[in-house]
Design an enzyme around this catalytic site. Sequence first.
Site, PDB file in Angstrom:
ATOM      1  N   GLU A   5      -5.598 -18.194  15.555  1.00 21.00           N
ATOM      2  CA  GLU A   5      -6.067 -17.246  14.532  1.00 21.00           C
ATOM      3  C   GLU A   5      -5.536 -17.624  13.154  1.00 21.00           C
ATOM      4  O   GLU A   5      -6.249 -17.526  12.150  1.00 21.00           O
ATOM      5  CB  GLU A   5      -5.632 -15.818  14.897  1.00 21.00           C
ATOM      6  CG  GLU A   5      -6.421 -15.254  16.070  1.00 21.00           C
ATOM      7  CD  GLU A   5      -5.833 -13.958  16.616  1.00 21.00           C
ATOM      8  OE1 GLU A   5      -6.608 -13.062  16.961  1.00 21.00           O
ATOM      9  OE2 GLU A   5      -4.576 -13.850  16.698  1.00 21.00           O
ATOM     10  N   ASP A  61     -18.941   3.797  -7.426  1.00 22.30           N
ATOM     11  CA  ASP A  61     -20.030   4.124  -8.345  1.00 22.30           C
ATOM     12  C   ASP A  61     -19.867   3.310  -9.623  1.00 22.30           C
ATOM     13  O   ASP A  61     -18.801   2.748  -9.887  1.00 22.30           O
ATOM     14  CB  ASP A  61     -20.039   5.635  -8.621  1.00 22.30           C
ATOM     15  CG  ASP A  61     -18.717   6.112  -9.205  1.00 22.30           C
ATOM     16  OD1 ASP A  61     -18.366   5.664 -10.305  1.00 22.30           O
ATOM     17  OD2 ASP A  61     -18.024   6.920  -8.546  1.00 22.30           O
ATOM     18  N   ASP A  81       0.835  -1.206   0.000  1.00 22.36           N
ATOM     19  CA  ASP A  81       0.000   0.000   0.000  1.00 22.36           C
ATOM     20  C   ASP A  81       0.869   1.255   0.000  1.00 22.36           C
ATOM     21  O   ASP A  81       2.064   1.219  -0.322  1.00 22.36           O
ATOM     22  CB  ASP A  81      -0.977  -0.068   1.199  1.00 22.36           C
ATOM     23  CG  ASP A  81      -2.288   0.623   0.921  1.00 22.36           C
ATOM     24  OD1 ASP A  81      -2.319   1.863   1.011  1.00 22.36           O
ATOM     25  OD2 ASP A  81      -3.284  -0.053   0.595  1.00 22.36           O
ATOM     26  N   ARG A  88      -5.905  16.388   3.548  1.00 22.33           N
ATOM     27  CA  ARG A  88      -4.857  15.384   3.817  1.00 22.33           C
ATOM     28  C   ARG A  88      -3.516  15.915   3.300  1.00 22.33           C
ATOM     29  O   ARG A  88      -2.741  15.175   2.740  1.00 22.33           O
ATOM     30  CB  ARG A  88      -5.193  14.034   3.191  1.00 22.33           C
ATOM     31  CG  ARG A  88      -4.533  12.874   3.912  1.00 22.33           C
ATOM     32  CD  ARG A  88      -4.556  11.578   3.126  1.00 22.33           C
ATOM     33  NE  ARG A  88      -4.026  10.484   3.930  1.00 22.33           N
ATOM     34  CZ  ARG A  88      -3.624   9.319   3.459  1.00 22.33           C
ATOM     35  NH1 ARG A  88      -3.716   9.043   2.191  1.00 22.33           N
ATOM     36  NH2 ARG A  88      -3.163   8.393   4.259  1.00 22.33           N
TER      37      ARG A  88
HETATM   38  C1  DGJ Z   1      -7.008   5.315   1.874  1.00 23.79           C
HETATM   39  C2  DGJ Z   1      -7.341   3.893   1.584  1.00 23.79           C
HETATM   40  O1  DGJ Z   1      -8.713   3.678   1.672  1.00 23.79           O
HETATM   41  C3  DGJ Z   1      -6.563   2.999   2.538  1.00 23.79           C
HETATM   42  O2  DGJ Z   1      -6.923   1.669   2.355  1.00 23.79           O
HETATM   43  C4  DGJ Z   1      -5.108   3.213   2.290  1.00 23.79           C
HETATM   44  O3  DGJ Z   1      -4.778   2.787   1.002  1.00 23.79           O
HETATM   45  C5  DGJ Z   1      -4.756   4.675   2.484  1.00 23.79           C
HETATM   46  N1  DGJ Z   1      -5.592   5.517   1.691  1.00 23.79           N
HETATM   47  C6  DGJ Z   1      -3.320   4.925   2.140  1.00 23.79           C
HETATM   48  O4  DGJ Z   1      -3.018   6.250   2.177  1.00 23.79           O
END
Ligand code: DGJ
Length: 732
Positions: free
Chosen positions: A615, A535, A367, A444
């Site tokens: 788990e 959407d 991510d 942000r």
């Molecule tokens: C928002 C996303 O919904 C999260 O899952 C993650 O990817 C963050 N952004 C990363 O900044």
Amino acid sequence: MAIFFDEGSRTFTLRTQNTSYQMQADGRGALLHLYYGPAVDGCCLDYLVTHPDKSFAPCPSDTGLDRNYSFDALPLEYSCQGSGDFRNTALEVVFSNGGNALDLRFHAHQVSPGKPSLPGLPAVYAGRDEAETLKVTLKDRFSEVYVHLYYSVLPEFDAIARWAVVENRTNGSLVVQNALSASVDFFGTEYDVLTFGGRWAKERLMSRTPVHNGRLEVSSRRGASSHHQNPFMVLCDRTATEEQGCCYGFSLVYSGSFTAFAETDQMDQTRAAVGINPQGFSWTLGAGECFTTPEAVLVCGTAGFGSMSRNYHKLYREHLCRGKYKHARRPVLFNNWEATYFRFDEEKLLAIAKEAKALGADMLVMDDGWFGKRDNDLSGLGDWYVNEKKLRGGLKPLVDGITALGLGFGIWFEPEMVSEDSDLYRAHPDWCLRVPGREPLRSRYQLVLDMGRPDVREYLFGRLSAILSSADISYVKWDMNRSMTDVYSALLPPGRQGEAGHRYMLGLYELLERIEAAFPDVLFEGCSGGGGRFDPGMLYYHPQIWCSDDTDAIERLEIQYGTSFCYPASAMAAHVSAVPNHQTGRVTPFATRGAVAMGGAFGYELDPGKLSDEEKSAIKEQIAAFKRQYELRSYGDYYRLNNPTENRRYAAWAVVSSDRRQAVLSYVSVLSEGNPAPQIIKLRGLDAAQQYQVVGKGVCLTLTGAALMYAGLVMPELPGDHQAAEFEITAI
Ligand code: DGJ
């Protein structure tokens, strides 16, 4: 054949499996809406239209001294400004002389097989034998402005896709101030409206409101469809339920600012309409130019909300989602966001990947945080170059290490955004949306790139392609983490700034089209701080979308319930995350988190290295169960068995295979009670005469479909809060 035209009465009837839609070009050429609802064959319904003298009703000049003919309260297919209709109209254009009146009359029509695509816009697609399309052309009585109304009928899904094209055949320019995608006038006001609103981490919560005197509107002005309202509205009979009554879905295939409203009028009629939000919008049409609205997909459910939703699910799965992953199995993935946030390196990712592989997962997704100077959300967006301080040796060795384990590799991007602390912003401050002479608003800590600019798209295509070609990457999470402000494009002249928002969307769609065509084997997942752009427009490019940043299993019950009214389970990305949950602090059992996440496109969002052996074995079982039930859960018919918002004690839903031989029932008891009354759940959609074996949570029974649907299944007692039970139901 789905479209019928009666020459004598100039009546058009659109027929789907269970519904009829009728309209008529009346004696004066006005296109009147006559009917939409359960099938009515062999009848012209123009007797429903009456012309009482209403007083204060303006009459068009061609009615002579007949004061009973007025557009003030006639049911119209596509009403326009300035013709005597005082309701909210579908169309408003301003001519170069400043006048904004139109008077649209029937001009021509054409029926063709199949369904055309919309230039530059996402839309439902269908083959020549799957749909039929009617184009009705209206013309202004006093000018060379033409409006082409399109109706693509998809009989199998009880669906009609509508859009409009405004054509300027005058010699000068005009400005389109408002052009909605669809508007339908219903007789009567005995309707409720379902809307799907919320906020970040609480998206698409269904609410039901009676239509009332005036206008009930939901909309977005955020430049994205938004967390706060969804471009989907349902008008329904007051008595409609999941299983009974008639309901009309209005779903807009668009990802930008929108409006959807239901308005009652003086004659007790209801107008429902959907389209681009006219606030802040305008579009200059030069001589000879056309403007195409986004598409609205109308589905009429004749047997309650469930029938409507199942048609939307099938239609969007089969005729909106595209590409390899429309049908190919999607990976069960581990995403590192909630596991590490920005604090990771290649060793950490490899460690997660090894564990994930051992537990049966298919993919690791890296991510936010792998690029530029990105150790937090203050910097780096736009610099789509690998941060080698974090990923030593670059991307390739990491991806090779992960693929060598037998896992796919996925990566996160937020292409539409830029951090002020980035090389991209320092080089091109003019590339972001900003009003001259003003400082743009941060959200942000980031600004929005102007996707309407070809140079911005070119840069992004270049960087994304370079990264995607540099290693074996099979998944992209395409994020977008703020609402749009300062919607002003440096490339447009001052008088055309009302185009900036829609041009942004067209640019974004063009970039998505280009990048996805270049990487056809990559699975693209949509995301916008969770479900801020969930959407149909996005579904055209991304077969799955991150449903919400709220991964708490109990909160997800309502979010996924609301989402399911329009969108299929295969579209709702849903992950099991760690407890205490990062958004709510709530602790829920592992089984419950699994049961809820398996209601969507399934995955995990945690560090498996921090889990107990118990788990870990739960994960193994969950992944194995999900893979075994993959076809059923992804393509089965979805039944909401209760409304978890209304009934806060439990939630239940089921998926049933199309041959009705298999089903899975999921049940979550939200809060436990002392001395609980037995909870009986009645299944739906099974074959009444069929014997089924029911297995799950200590239950092993053989019952007929009739018993399961009409008498129901007694849920086991589940001591403690937030407990789940799942039952596999198999024909024997
Ligand atoms: C928002 C996303 O919904 C999260 O899952 C993650 O990817 C963050 N952004 C990363 O900044």
